[in-house]
Design a protein around this motif. Structure first.
Motif, PDB file in Angstrom:
ATOM      1  N   VAL A  94      38.605  41.616  45.558  1.00 45.90           N
ATOM      2  CA  VAL A  94      40.025  41.257  45.612  1.00 45.90           C
ATOM      3  C   VAL A  94      40.194  39.742  45.532  1.00 45.90           C
ATOM      4  O   VAL A  94      41.168  39.247  44.939  1.00 45.90           O
ATOM      5  CB  VAL A  94      40.682  41.845  46.887  1.00 45.90           C
ATOM      6  N   VAL A  95      39.252  38.986  46.081  1.00 44.96           N
ATOM      7  CA  VAL A  95      39.303  37.526  45.952  1.00 44.96           C
ATOM      8  C   VAL A  95      39.172  37.131  44.482  1.00 44.96           C
ATOM      9  O   VAL A  95      39.910  36.262  43.989  1.00 44.96           O
ATOM     10  CB  VAL A  95      38.186  36.871  46.792  1.00 44.96           C
ATOM     11  N   ALA A  96      38.244  37.782  43.770  1.00 47.77           N
ATOM     12  CA  ALA A  96      38.042  37.468  42.350  1.00 47.77           C
ATOM     13  C   ALA A  96      39.270  37.831  41.523  1.00 47.77           C
ATOM     14  O   ALA A  96      39.694  37.058  40.645  1.00 47.77           O
ATOM     15  CB  ALA A  96      36.812  38.219  41.841  1.00 47.77           C
ATOM     16  N   VAL A  97      39.864  38.999  41.776  1.00 54.88           N
ATOM     17  CA  VAL A  97      41.031  39.424  40.996  1.00 54.88           C
ATOM     18  C   VAL A  97      42.207  38.487  41.238  1.00 54.88           C
ATOM     19  O   VAL A  97      42.915  38.096  40.294  1.00 54.88           O
ATOM     20  CB  VAL A  97      41.397  40.881  41.354  1.00 54.88           C
ATOM     21  N   VAL A  98      42.438  38.116  42.487  1.00 53.03           N
ATOM     22  CA  VAL A  98      43.536  37.185  42.796  1.00 53.03           C
ATOM     23  C   VAL A  98      43.300  35.833  42.131  1.00 53.03           C
ATOM     24  O   VAL A  98      44.235  35.213  41.586  1.00 53.03           O
ATOM     25  CB  VAL A  98      43.685  37.036  44.321  1.00 53.03           C
ATOM     26  N   ALA A  99      42.050  35.351  42.139  1.00 55.68           N
ATOM     27  CA  ALA A  99      41.737  34.073  41.486  1.00 55.68           C
ATOM     28  C   ALA A  99      41.970  34.152  39.985  1.00 55.68           C
ATOM     29  O   ALA A  99      42.495  33.211  39.374  1.00 55.68           O
ATOM     30  CB  ALA A  99      40.293  33.680  41.790  1.00 55.68           C
ATOM     31  N   LEU A 100      41.589  35.267  39.377  1.00 57.52           N
ATOM     32  CA  LEU A 100      41.814  35.446  37.941  1.00 57.52           C
ATOM     33  C   LEU A 100      43.298  35.507  37.613  1.00 57.52           C
ATOM     34  O   LEU A 100      43.757  34.946  36.607  1.00 57.52           O
ATOM     35  CB  LEU A 100      41.117  36.719  37.453  1.00 57.52           C
ATOM     36  N   MET A 101      44.078  36.180  38.455  1.00 55.98           N
ATOM     37  CA  MET A 101      45.527  36.239  38.239  1.00 55.98           C
ATOM     38  C   MET A 101      46.153  34.857  38.381  1.00 55.98           C
ATOM     39  O   MET A 101      47.027  34.470  37.593  1.00 55.98           O
ATOM     40  CB  MET A 101      46.149  37.222  39.226  1.00 55.98           C
ATOM     41  N   ALA A 102      45.703  34.086  39.385  1.00 59.42           N
ATOM     42  CA  ALA A 102      46.244  32.743  39.589  1.00 59.42           C
ATOM     43  C   ALA A 102      45.913  31.827  38.417  1.00 59.42           C
ATOM     44  O   ALA A 102      46.698  30.931  38.083  1.00 59.42           O
ATOM     45  CB  ALA A 102      45.709  32.156  40.891  1.00 59.42           C
ATOM     46  N   ALA A 103      44.757  32.050  37.794  1.00 61.94           N
ATOM     47  CA  ALA A 103      44.351  31.220  36.662  1.00 61.94           C
ATOM     48  C   ALA A 103      44.947  31.697  35.346  1.00 61.94           C
ATOM     49  O   ALA A 103      44.714  31.075  34.300  1.00 61.94           O
ATOM     50  CB  ALA A 103      42.826  31.206  36.560  1.00 61.94           C
ATOM     51  N   GLY A 104      45.696  32.784  35.384  1.00 60.85           N
ATOM     52  CA  GLY A 104      46.315  33.304  34.172  1.00 60.85           C
ATOM     53  C   GLY A 104      45.367  34.048  33.252  1.00 60.85           C
ATOM     54  O   GLY A 104      45.690  34.269  32.082  1.00 60.85           O
ATOM     55  N   ARG A 105      44.215  34.457  33.769  1.00 59.02           N
ATOM     56  CA  ARG A 105      43.249  35.180  32.938  1.00 59.02           C
ATOM     57  C   ARG A 105      43.432  36.689  33.012  1.00 59.02           C
ATOM     58  O   ARG A 105      42.766  37.421  32.296  1.00 59.02           O
ATOM     59  CB  ARG A 105      41.827  34.806  33.342  1.00 59.02           C
ATOM     60  N   LEU A 106      44.298  37.143  33.894  1.00 62.39           N
ATOM     61  CA  LEU A 106      44.651  38.551  33.977  1.00 62.39           C
ATOM     62  C   LEU A 106      46.166  38.660  34.000  1.00 62.39           C
ATOM     63  O   LEU A 106      46.848  37.808  34.576  1.00 62.39           O
ATOM     64  CB  LEU A 106      44.080  39.191  35.253  1.00 62.39           C
ATOM     65  N   ARG A 107      46.685  39.703  33.390  1.00 59.11           N
ATOM     66  CA  ARG A 107      48.128  39.910  33.447  1.00 59.11           C
ATOM     67  C   ARG A 107      48.527  40.280  34.874  1.00 59.11           C
ATOM     68  O   ARG A 107      47.708  40.803  35.641  1.00 59.11           O
ATOM     69  CB  ARG A 107      48.550  41.005  32.477  1.00 59.11           C
ATOM     70  N   PRO A 108      49.767  39.983  35.251  1.00 64.61           N
ATOM     71  CA  PRO A 108      50.188  40.290  36.626  1.00 64.61           C
ATOM     72  C   PRO A 108      49.981  41.762  36.960  1.00 64.61           C
ATOM     73  O   PRO A 108      50.257  42.641  36.161  1.00 64.61           O
ATOM     74  CB  PRO A 108      51.681  39.911  36.617  1.00 64.61           C
ATOM     75  N   TRP A 109      49.478  41.983  38.153  1.00 69.34           N
ATOM     76  CA  TRP A 109      49.228  43.325  38.675  1.00 69.34           C
ATOM     77  C   TRP A 109      48.388  44.162  37.719  1.00 69.34           C
ATOM     78  O   TRP A 109      48.842  45.173  37.191  1.00 69.34           O
ATOM     79  CB  TRP A 109      50.555  44.038  38.985  1.00 69.34           C
ATOM     80  N   PRO A 110      47.162  43.733  37.466  1.00 70.41           N
ATOM     81  CA  PRO A 110      46.273  44.534  36.615  1.00 70.41           C
ATOM     82  C   PRO A 110      45.966  45.871  37.277  1.00 70.41           C
ATOM     83  O   PRO A 110      46.056  46.009  38.506  1.00 70.41           O
ATOM     84  CB  PRO A 110      45.009  43.668  36.524  1.00 70.41           C
ATOM     85  N   PRO A 111      45.592  46.887  36.492  1.00 70.16           N
ATOM     86  CA  PRO A 111      45.407  48.231  37.063  1.00 70.16           C
ATOM     87  C   PRO A 111      44.297  48.303  38.099  1.00 70.16           C
ATOM     88  O   PRO A 111      44.369  49.114  39.012  1.00 70.16           O
ATOM     89  CB  PRO A 111      45.073  49.097  35.829  1.00 70.16           C
ATOM     90  N   TRP A 112      43.267  47.461  37.982  1.00 66.70           N
ATOM     91  CA  TRP A 112      42.159  47.541  38.945  1.00 66.70           C
ATOM     92  C   TRP A 112      42.401  46.720  40.214  1.00 66.70           C
ATOM     93  O   TRP A 112      41.559  46.672  41.084  1.00 66.70           O
ATOM     94  CB  TRP A 112      40.845  47.093  38.304  1.00 66.70           C
ATOM     95  N   LEU A 113      43.600  46.096  40.318  1.00 70.45           N
ATOM     96  CA  LEU A 113      43.909  45.386  41.552  1.00 70.45           C
ATOM     97  C   LEU A 113      43.986  46.361  42.731  1.00 70.45           C
ATOM     98  O   LEU A 113      43.553  46.043  43.840  1.00 70.45           O
ATOM     99  CB  LEU A 113      45.238  44.633  41.413  1.00 70.45           C
ATOM    100  N   GLY A 114      44.510  47.561  42.476  1.00 68.58           N
ATOM    101  CA  GLY A 114      44.584  48.564  43.533  1.00 68.58           C
ATOM    102  C   GLY A 114      43.219  48.952  44.052  1.00 68.58           C
ATOM    103  O   GLY A 114      43.018  49.107  45.270  1.00 68.58           O
ATOM    104  N   VAL A 115      42.241  49.100  43.142  1.00 63.97           N
ATOM    105  CA  VAL A 115      40.878  49.439  43.560  1.00 63.97           C
ATOM    106  C   VAL A 115      40.283  48.313  44.401  1.00 63.97           C
ATOM    107  O   VAL A 115      39.638  48.553  45.428  1.00 63.97           O
ATOM    108  CB  VAL A 115      39.998  49.716  42.326  1.00 63.97           C
TER     109      VAL A 115
END
Length: 348
Positions: A154-175
């Motif tokens: 979850v730390v990695a996904v949040v960092a990727l979202m903050a850096a704009g490398r993932l679209r907001p609320w990617p499907p694997w954020l829930g996992v």
């Protein structure tokens, strides 16, 4: 009417259960091998060249290898603070011996964690600790290790979202969030707030009607007395685990840099989360194959050069997995030599 004595019936039942367990483990191992083969084929389709990756690794100079080895050993030493906090009276050197020897055994056997634990129990008893001390040591150290592995995605996904490398609320954020919640439940249980975790275990026990009962009681027994230790030592446990995760992140970054690959911090976190998280699926020794293909796939998906990602991850795993086998073997031999000399155990 049965003509078998009760003891004979129980023996046959245990034998059948053991046979089913072996077949289940063999099936899981075969499935893991097939998944690894499939993933390796698709990595090649994605542009990853195994030949070029090995060539890149072979060109890494001795100065790089010396630096990588130093960082690897430093990370293991930092991890001894977690082990020391989990077993009062344990020295850093003995904690390092436990870590290396247990990993060496676990890394050469499928589901070899049990064999490594038995070896560590023998060592700890020889140093004057009790079985109860060791049980608490295993529970506390594993809880904090597994919790860190579960919270890192979850730390990695949040960092990727903050850096704009993932679209907001990617499907694997829930996992990732579910994994982090599971890690938080483990930590809370170790601090004495075990009721939420035990409720989930009870629910799982009811759903798995065909499995052996008593999971809730077993988990409650494992956690008995753990909270008193963790409440006293949560600071070194947290600092040691955070330092160890940081050292592994630095090691992965250096391994990628050594083969000519530069990655942003959020991408590095994602690769590290995949590498650490997939070791929990211990279907093969140390997660071999699953960890490498999973981490490389994550890095490629985030835009890292396929061959460079493969080379960097293989170099990283060569240190955190393969190097532990001979070094851990040496640690076992030194312990056996000290035991043969009849060194007296240190009272715990």
């Amino acid at each position: 009417m049965s003509y078998l004595p009760v003891a004979g019936e129980e023996w046959m039942e245990r034998t059948a259960t053991s046979r089913r367990g072996r077949l289940r483990r063999l099936g899981l191992l075969l499935a893991a091998v097939l998944v690894v083969a499939w993933a390796g084929h698709h990595l090649a389709e994605a542009g990853a060249s195994w030949t070029a990756a090995w060539a890149s690794i072979s060109q890494v100079g001795w100065r790089w290898l010396l630096l990588l080895g130093t960082v690897w050993l430093a990370g293991l030493w930092v991890h001894t603070f977690v082990l020391d906090a989990s077993l009062p009276g344990l020295t850093h050197l003995r904690a390092l011996t436990l870590n290396l020897s247990g990993s060496a055994v676990a890394n050469v056997l499928p589901l070899g964690g049990v064999a490594g634990t038995v070896l560590n129990l023998t060592m700890v008893r020889g140093w004057g600790h009790t079985n109860r001390d060791f049980a608490r040591f295993v529970v506390v150290s594993k809880v904090w290790d597994v919790a860190a592995r579960l919270m890192l995605p979850v730390v990695a996904v949040v960092a990727l979202m903050a850096a704009g490398r993932l679209r907001p609320w990617p499907p694997w954020l829930g996992v990732a969030v579910l994994a982090a919640v599971a890690g938080a439940l483990l930590v809370a249980a170790s601090l004495g707030q075990a009721r939420p975790l035990l409720r989930l275990v009870t629910l799982a026990e009811r759903l798995a009607r065909g499995a052996s009962p008593g999971w809730t009681g077993a988990v409650a027994a494992l956690l008995d007395g753990v909270d008193r230790l963790v409440r006293r030592r949560w600071r070194p446990l947290t600092a040691g685990m955070a330092g160890y995760c940081l050292s592994e992140g630095v090691l992965l970054w250096l391994c990628l840099t050594a083969v000519g690959v530069t990655v942003p911090v959020p991408v590095l976190l994602a690769g590290l989360a995949a590498a650490r998280g997939l070791t929990l699926a211990a279907l093969t020794p140390g997660g071999t194959g699953l960890v490498e293909t999973g981490a490389v796939a994550v890095l490629i998906g985030l835009g890292v050069d396929a061959t460079g990602a493969l080379a960097g991850v293989l170099l990283f795993r060569g240190l955190v997995f393969a190097a532990e086998i001979p070094v851990g073997g040496i640690a076992v031999l030194l312990w056996l030599a000290a035991r043969r000399r009849g060194d007296r155990p240190t009272p715990a």
